[in-house]
Design a protein around this motif. Sequence first.
Motif, PDB file in Angstrom:
ATOM      1  N   GLU A   1      -8.063  -1.622  -2.043  1.00 57.68           N
ATOM      2  CA  GLU A   1      -7.697  -2.012  -3.401  1.00 57.68           C
ATOM      3  C   GLU A   1      -7.100  -3.415  -3.427  1.00 57.68           C
ATOM      4  O   GLU A   1      -7.143  -4.084  -4.458  1.00 57.68           O
TER       5      GLU A   1
ATOM      6  N   CYS B   1       0.839  -1.207   0.000  1.00 59.42           N
ATOM      7  CA  CYS B   1       0.000   0.000   0.000  1.00 59.42           C
ATOM      8  C   CYS B   1       0.870   1.251   0.000  1.00 59.42           C
ATOM      9  O   CYS B   1       0.617   2.205  -0.757  1.00 59.42           O
TER      10      CYS B   1
ATOM     11  N   LEU C   1      -1.366   2.353  -2.941  1.00 56.79           N
ATOM     12  CA  LEU C   1      -2.666   1.685  -2.965  1.00 56.79           C
ATOM     13  C   LEU C   1      -3.423   1.920  -1.667  1.00 56.79           C
ATOM     14  O   LEU C   1      -2.834   1.980  -0.583  1.00 56.79           O
TER      15      LEU C   1
ATOM     16  N   ARG D   1      -5.733  -8.007  -7.928  1.00 56.00           N
ATOM     17  CA  ARG D   1      -4.424  -7.372  -7.778  1.00 56.00           C
ATOM     18  C   ARG D   1      -3.696  -7.899  -6.542  1.00 56.00           C
ATOM     19  O   ARG D   1      -2.489  -8.154  -6.574  1.00 56.00           O
TER      20      ARG D   1
END
Length: 231
Positions: free
Chosen positions: A195, A186, A191, A206
């Motif tokens: 997500e 992240c 991100l 992802r």
Amino acid sequence: MSDPAPAAPVAHTPGTHVGAPFLPRLTARLLQGRPVRVTLFGSSTIEGVGASTPAHGFGPVFERALAPMVPGGLAVINRGVGGNGAAEMHARLADLLADGSDLVLWQTGSNDAWQGVPVETYEALTRQDLLATRAAGAELVLMDPQYCRMLEECAAFPAFVAAVHRLGADLGIPVFGRYARMKSWCAELGLARDELSPDGLHMGDRGYRLLGEAVAAWLVDLTGAPGGAAL
């Protein structure tokens, strides 16, 4: 909720080992060009819940990433059942042992936390089953829980992250620190937490891609076999 930041032993960190490999059986099979059988054992992460298609789940991504590093051929057995905690995994232990795998990747600690299982009960049963698996001849690696909204909101969760790392340290089993790795993704990739886990619990495409490729690279690095750096 503060980051539990469980301390994993240095010996579990890829790239730091010297001398004998952490996974001698897997290492020998890779170096000798022999086939390798891996069982993925766990709950929804292993099953691939949250992926848009089965091919985008953790297991297939992991297999595609690891296969080029296994010249003798790779067989991956997926024993992931969503919602399973330590008790349900214990009930499936005989099936796991019957696989006769060279390596078992044991994903654990997520469901017991929010299902209200005492961490002591979880840890004792998981320890028992890890020892039984090792006694049957398989090598082991552990994967700790995910970084996601639902578990961050669970007061019991930090103790379970720490328990997985404690089991690894006590039993000499390498631990893939998924919780810390997801937080790093992240920060490094810009991100948001959701997500990686769009429904607040399960990883999405992802997240599974990042995880599957990272675990495959980590395993090869643990063995010290040629090609680890190429992943």
